[in-house]
Scaffold this active site. Structure first.
Site, mmCIF file in Angstrom:
data_model
loop_
_atom_site.group_PDB
_atom_site.id
_atom_site.type_symbol
_atom_site.label_atom_id
_atom_site.label_comp_id
_atom_site.label_asym_id
_atom_site.label_seq_id
_atom_site.Cartn_x
_atom_site.Cartn_y
_atom_site.Cartn_z
ATOM 1 N N GLY A 116 0.809 -1.049 0.159
ATOM 2 C CA GLY A 116 0.105 0.045 0.017
ATOM 3 C C GLY A 116 0.842 1.378 -0.133
ATOM 4 O O GLY A 116 1.942 1.286 0.190
ATOM 5 N N GLN A 173 2.827 9.984 1.377
ATOM 6 C CA GLN A 173 4.261 9.342 1.265
ATOM 7 C C GLN A 173 5.199 9.573 0.132
ATOM 8 O O GLN A 173 6.325 9.370 0.094
ATOM 9 C CB GLN A 173 3.980 7.698 1.316
ATOM 10 C CG GLN A 173 3.455 7.382 2.549
ATOM 11 C CD GLN A 173 3.484 5.801 2.677
ATOM 12 O OE1 GLN A 173 2.489 5.125 2.306
ATOM 13 N NE2 GLN A 173 4.464 5.063 3.180
ATOM 14 N N CYS A 219 5.910 -0.085 6.952
ATOM 15 C CA CYS A 219 5.668 1.236 6.144
ATOM 16 C C CYS A 219 7.050 1.389 5.512
ATOM 17 O O CYS A 219 7.990 1.687 5.965
ATOM 18 C CB CYS A 219 5.240 2.259 7.089
ATOM 19 S SG CYS A 219 4.760 3.608 6.325
ATOM 20 N N LEU A 220 6.584 1.705 4.247
ATOM 21 C CA LEU A 220 7.558 2.172 3.274
ATOM 22 C C LEU A 220 8.356 3.388 3.688
ATOM 23 O O LEU A 220 9.456 3.532 3.488
ATOM 24 C CB LEU A 220 7.140 2.278 1.767
ATOM 25 C CG LEU A 220 6.480 0.805 1.179
ATOM 26 C CD1 LEU A 220 6.187 1.223 -0.400
ATOM 27 C CD2 LEU A 220 7.744 -0.163 1.138
ATOM 28 N N HIS A 223 -4.276 1.052 7.883
ATOM 29 C CA HIS A 223 -2.748 1.808 7.915
ATOM 30 C C HIS A 223 -2.837 2.876 6.756
ATOM 31 O O HIS A 223 -2.386 4.171 7.060
ATOM 32 C CB HIS A 223 -1.825 0.713 7.339
ATOM 33 C CG HIS A 223 -0.541 1.220 7.133
ATOM 34 N ND1 HIS A 223 0.584 0.746 8.281
ATOM 35 C CD2 HIS A 223 0.090 2.070 6.577
ATOM 36 C CE1 HIS A 223 1.767 1.399 7.710
ATOM 37 N NE2 HIS A 223 1.311 2.154 6.687
ATOM 38 N N GLU A 224 -3.288 2.765 5.636
ATOM 39 C CA GLU A 224 -3.075 3.822 4.300
ATOM 40 C C GLU A 224 -4.071 4.824 4.573
ATOM 41 O O GLU A 224 -3.628 5.991 4.534
ATOM 42 C CB GLU A 224 -3.578 3.157 3.026
ATOM 43 C CG GLU A 224 -2.576 2.121 2.607
ATOM 44 C CD GLU A 224 -1.182 2.355 2.799
ATOM 45 O OE1 GLU A 224 -0.541 3.257 2.682
ATOM 46 O OE2 GLU A 224 -0.413 1.499 3.176
ATOM 47 N N HIS A 243 -2.681 7.419 7.199
ATOM 48 C CA HIS A 243 -1.834 8.190 6.546
ATOM 49 C C HIS A 243 -2.250 9.479 6.051
ATOM 50 O O HIS A 243 -1.845 10.452 6.012
ATOM 51 C CB HIS A 243 -1.193 7.536 5.345
ATOM 52 C CG HIS A 243 0.080 6.697 5.468
ATOM 53 N ND1 HIS A 243 1.533 7.305 6.107
ATOM 54 C CD2 HIS A 243 0.342 5.620 5.443
ATOM 55 C CE1 HIS A 243 2.124 6.307 6.137
ATOM 56 N NE2 HIS A 243 1.661 5.234 5.683
HETATM 57 NI NI NI Z 1 2.609 3.440 5.530
#
Ligand code: NI
Length: 166
Positions: free
Chosen positions: A47, A52, A91-92, A133-134, A137
């Site tokens: 995701g 991000q 998380c990226l 999670h997304e 963000h």
């Molecule tokens: Ni993330």
């Protein structure tokens, strides 16, 4: 299409800001979404949310590898029932780390698709975790603020596993 630079927690405060809704689809936003998928796949993520890659808009993409690609614009993610799941999350924007987070097991998602058409669906398990999670963000909430216990380093573990497989 192009890869975008993934913003890193602690280096960029855009990750803790509230995103604004998308009012209309433009070529620029379509390109952003396409780039977000490319960037997510390149980084082996499941995701990615617009902040991000430095864009404060309510857009995220998800693909947990089950053959479905989700584009969620101006989403609402609502827990369904009381059942929870507790598990590892990463998380990226927080490279080489993971932590234990408790999330709702099931959610209902309402969003606009890439044509700004409303759609909705139920998700559970990993897909529900990714949606939560997304969606966080988009409100500037990082999973690191929800972690139970310590963030764990996964870099060396992953390298060792790769060695074992060879
Ligand atoms: Ni993330």
């Amino acid at each position: 299409m192009a890869l975008r630079t993934i913003r890193i927690e602690g280096e960029d405060d855009i990750l803790t800001k509230q995103c604004k809704p998308v009012s209309k689809m433009t070529d620029r936003t379509k390109e952003l979404i396409s780039d977000m998928f490319e960037t997510m796949y390149h980084a082996n993520g499941v995701g990615l949310a617009a902040p991000q890659v430095g864009v404060l808009r309510q857009i995220f993409v998800v693909d947990i590898g089950d053959g479905k690609r989700f584009v969620c614009i101006n989403p609402e993610v609502t827990p369904v029932g009381d059942e929870v799941q507790t598990g590892e999350e990463g998380c990226l924007s927080v490279p080489n780390k993971e932590g234990i987070v408790t999330r709702a097991m099931k959610v209902h998602v309402k969003a606009l698709d890439i044509n700004m058409e409303p759609y909705e669906f139920d998700a559970e398990g990993l897909l529900a975790r990714a949606m939560q999670h997304e969606n966080d963000h988009l409100a500037g909430i990082m999973y690191t603020s929800l972690v139970e216990g310590e963030l764990e380093d996964v870099e060396y573990e992953a390298l060792e596993e790769a060695d074992w497989e060879e």
